[in-house]
Write an enzyme that holds these catalytic residues in place. Structure first.
Site, mmCIF file in Angstrom:
data_model
loop_
_atom_site.group_PDB
_atom_site.id
_atom_site.type_symbol
_atom_site.label_atom_id
_atom_site.label_comp_id
_atom_site.label_asym_id
_atom_site.label_seq_id
_atom_site.Cartn_x
_atom_site.Cartn_y
_atom_site.Cartn_z
ATOM 1 N N ASP A 1 5.464 -21.199 5.721
ATOM 2 C CA ASP A 1 3.813 -21.628 5.528
ATOM 3 C C ASP A 1 3.297 -21.809 6.798
ATOM 4 O OD1 ASP A 1 3.758 -21.440 2.500
ATOM 5 O OD2 ASP A 1 5.455 -22.786 2.482
ATOM 6 N N HIS B 1 11.214 -31.899 4.643
ATOM 7 C CA HIS B 1 11.136 -30.809 5.765
ATOM 8 C C HIS B 1 11.646 -31.177 7.110
ATOM 9 C CE1 HIS B 1 8.378 -27.753 7.512
ATOM 10 N NE2 HIS B 1 8.230 -28.519 8.549
ATOM 11 N N SER C 1 -13.475 -3.106 31.865
ATOM 12 C CA SER C 1 -13.395 -4.147 32.835
ATOM 13 C C SER C 1 -12.141 -4.560 33.545
ATOM 14 C CB SER C 1 -14.109 -5.466 32.007
ATOM 15 O OG SER C 1 -15.683 -5.189 31.719
ATOM 16 N N GLU D 1 -6.254 -12.104 21.843
ATOM 17 C CA GLU D 1 -5.663 -12.526 23.292
ATOM 18 C C GLU D 1 -4.280 -13.155 22.979
ATOM 19 O OE1 GLU D 1 -9.824 -12.409 24.312
ATOM 20 O OE2 GLU D 1 -8.676 -13.198 22.606
ATOM 21 N N HIS E 1 -17.665 -18.408 31.140
ATOM 22 C CA HIS E 1 -16.957 -17.307 31.415
ATOM 23 C C HIS E 1 -16.539 -17.565 32.951
ATOM 24 C CE1 HIS E 1 -18.153 -15.456 28.014
ATOM 25 N NE2 HIS E 1 -17.525 -14.269 28.196
ATOM 26 N N ARG F 1 -14.041 -9.580 40.124
ATOM 27 C CA ARG F 1 -14.945 -8.639 39.828
ATOM 28 C C ARG F 1 -15.751 -7.867 40.980
ATOM 29 N NH1 ARG F 1 -20.695 -9.845 36.734
ATOM 30 N NH2 ARG F 1 -21.129 -7.736 36.170
#
Length: 585
Positions: free
Chosen positions: A92, A196, A309, A336, A398, A445
């Site tokens: 589960d 458990h 990108s 991701e 970002h 970038r």
């Protein structure tokens, strides 16, 4: 394989019965120092353990990666050599974790029909019955993912056998076999969370054995009938038959070369770049990656919806549900964490070398899977672009100012931040040559100037090297800040300060170099300055208590990159002024 790693005692017992080199004394040493039966299964530590699990859901995603690799290899070599199913036991908790939905959704989309999950559906977690937090219809969720779902009584052997046969018969969709079970069945604590994670008392174990018709005084005992059954159903004959097919197969050598992962740097037509030209390292990485996958088809991977990108959209079609044969690229979607877990499974399976890509700031979204890759020593390559606040207008959400520090704190993860195009090619060489752990490529970038002498970039393989000589101060930089350091060096020279520029793209590797090499790069007594577009914590090791750390110990901002550089002190003039002041000039 076992995704619910807390059930490791079951796995170890089965490995023992199946004839693996896991003797009874190792079972007796469960969870003890030096044993081969640790609390959670560890790949490479215990024979027969196919993946390290414990963080719930990781094994589920690994199984998707294994099934993906199996199908890719099967379409390449045919079912005579590659034709097996991937079975995984989940609980589960595994299916509560988001990674299971990410990986399960992609598995359904791709129609991975040889991927079968056995779901121990006991409705219990540590906090009690799952209804306190988990009331969704799991079976309906997986049907919506495109899975074949079978539900049955997990305590009825005949029904279980029928369900497994139905799962094997389904080849167009992955299968979830939901086995409704009662945890602790046969004990006084059955259907309770108390069994458990807590061991039964000796008295409770005695009661269970009596109810099962076993000798309550015998410990670590296996009935002869059980041993005989396992021996009868061993896989030795199937293995021998497969090895015979392999020996006679006309593509035997090609298959073995693929499975070995050797020779991946041979016959690659590496790209060349014009000295002085400006190119973003994400773009030079794309050129290097295209050269690699053109030469070696087993390099297989993709991006979490950022292929253009990230520079992983390199001219090959995406893998599709109907065609695995000609592709080198997987469209992982915005998943991701699932992507990271799937890549681990691909690597563990063998025959493919996975790479995955996203923005560096989203490393935190797949970090648990990266951590598992590092623990298992899997050679996954992570392509992380948009590596600093200099990505610009997207703003602080970002801009990964703290991410490099966290990555470098992960044992076994090698973090490579190349300064320009030729270093980026060397970074790919370094990552592919490394087969004992994962490597992260940290890429810009913005455009960066290519070295005048590209041969210097081979210094990357020693972690750090002298790019420009100098006697008064050492400017230690990574990535885009190497060009910044060189610009500051020119201004410092006008003040009579001779600055040495050290490119240190791989701190972990530089730390492994001998003392003589480290001293040649960073002479004792020479003042040191670190320059990196991120938090400064961690640079103390290389600059010392008296050094100067130039970085960004705050969040960034939304603006064009040139404006950000000016406002945050990342210009040659601002750096030169700080260095001169530090030297008392």
């Amino acid at each position: 394989m076992l995704s619910a790693g807390h059930g490791s005692a079951l796995l170890y017992s089965l490995l023992h019965l199946a004839g693996y080199d896991l003797p009874m004394e190792e079972l007796r040493a469960f969870r003890q120092w030096g044993s081969r039966t640790p609390g959670h299964p560890e790949h490479g530590h215990t024979v027969g353990v196919e993946t390290t699990t414990g963080p719930l859901g990781q094994g589920f995603a690994n199984a998707v990666g294994m099934a993906l690799a199996e199908r890719w290899l099967s379409e390449r070599f045919g079912t005579e050599l590659v034709d097996h199913r991937t079975w995984v036991l989940v609980g589960d908790g595994c299916l509560m974790e988001g990674i299971s939905s990410e990986a399960g959704s992609l598995a359904g989309h791709l129609g991975l029909g040889k991927r079968i999950a056995l779901y121990d559906d006991n409705h219990i977690t540590i906090d009690g019955n799952t209804e306190v937090a988990f009331i969704e219809d799991v079976q309906a969720r997986f049907e919506a993912f495109g899975w074949h779902v079978i539900a049955t009584d997990g305590h009825d052997e005949d029904l279980i056998e029928a369900a497994l046969e139905a799962a094997v018969a389904e080849t167009g969709r992955p299968t979830l076999v939901a086995l409704r079970t009662t945890i602790g069945k046969g004990s006084d604590l059955e259907d309770s969370s108390k069994c458990h994670g807590s061991p039964f008392s000796p008295d409770a174990v005695r009661v269970i054995k009596e109810r099962m018709g076993l000798d309550p005084d015998a410990t670590f005992a296996v009935p002869d009938e059980a041993r005989a059954t396992f021996a009868e159903h061993g896989g030795a004959d199937a293995r021998a038959a497969w090895e015979a097919r392999l020996a006679a197969h006309p593509r035997r050598d090609e298959f073995l070369a693929l499975m070995s992962g050797e020779g991946l740097l041979e016959d690659v037509d590496w790209p060349a770049f014009e000295a002085g030209s400006r190119i973003a390292t994400r773009k030079s990485s794309a050129a290097a990656l295209k050269a690699l996958v053109t030469a070696h088809p087993q390099i297989l991977g993709g991006s979490a919806d950022l292929a253009g990108s990230n520079g992983t959209n390199i001219g090959f079609p995406f893998l599709t549900p109907s065609d695995f044969s000609g592709t080198r690229t997987v469209a992982f979607g915005v998943r991701e964490h699932g992507m990271g877990g799937i890549a681990n499974g691909m690597s563990l399976h063998g025959g493919v070398l996975p790479y995955v890509a996203t923005f560096l700031v989203f490393h935190d979204y797949l970090r648990p899977a990266v951590r598992m890759a590092a623990q298992m020593g899997q050679g996954v390559v992570y392509v992380y672009t948009h590596d600093s606040f200099l990505l610009g207008e997207d703003g602080p959400t970002h801009q990964p100012v703290e991410t490099l520090l966290a990555m470098r704190a992960t044992p076994g993860l090698r973090v490579v931040r190349p300064a320009e195009a030729t270093e980026t090619v060397e970074a790919w060489r370094h990552a592919i040559a490394r087969r004992d752990g994962p490597t992260a490529l940290i890429l810009s970038r913005q455009g960066l100037p290519t070295l005048e002498d590209g041969s210097l970039a081979s210094g990357l393989h020693r972690g750090g090297y002298v790019l420009d000589e100098g006697d008064d101060v050492a400017l230690i930089a990574t990535g885009s800040e190497v060009a910044l350091a060189r610009g500051a060096r020119a201004l410092l020279a006008e003040q009579g300060i001779s600055a040495r520029v050290v490119s240190m793209p791989v701190r972990e590797v530089f730390s492994e170099q001998d003392a003589d090499y480290q001293a040649a790069v960073l002479p004792a007594g020479m003042p040191r300055v670190s320059i990196e577009a991120g938090v400064t914590l961690g640079w103390e090791r290389w600059i010392g208590a008296d050094g100067l750390a130039i970085g960004l110990d705050r969040w960034g901002a939304s603006a064009p990159d040139k404006v950000l550089a000016e406002q945050l002190g990342f210009t040659p003039g601002a750096v030169a002024a700080q260095v001169a002041a530090h030297l008392g000039r």
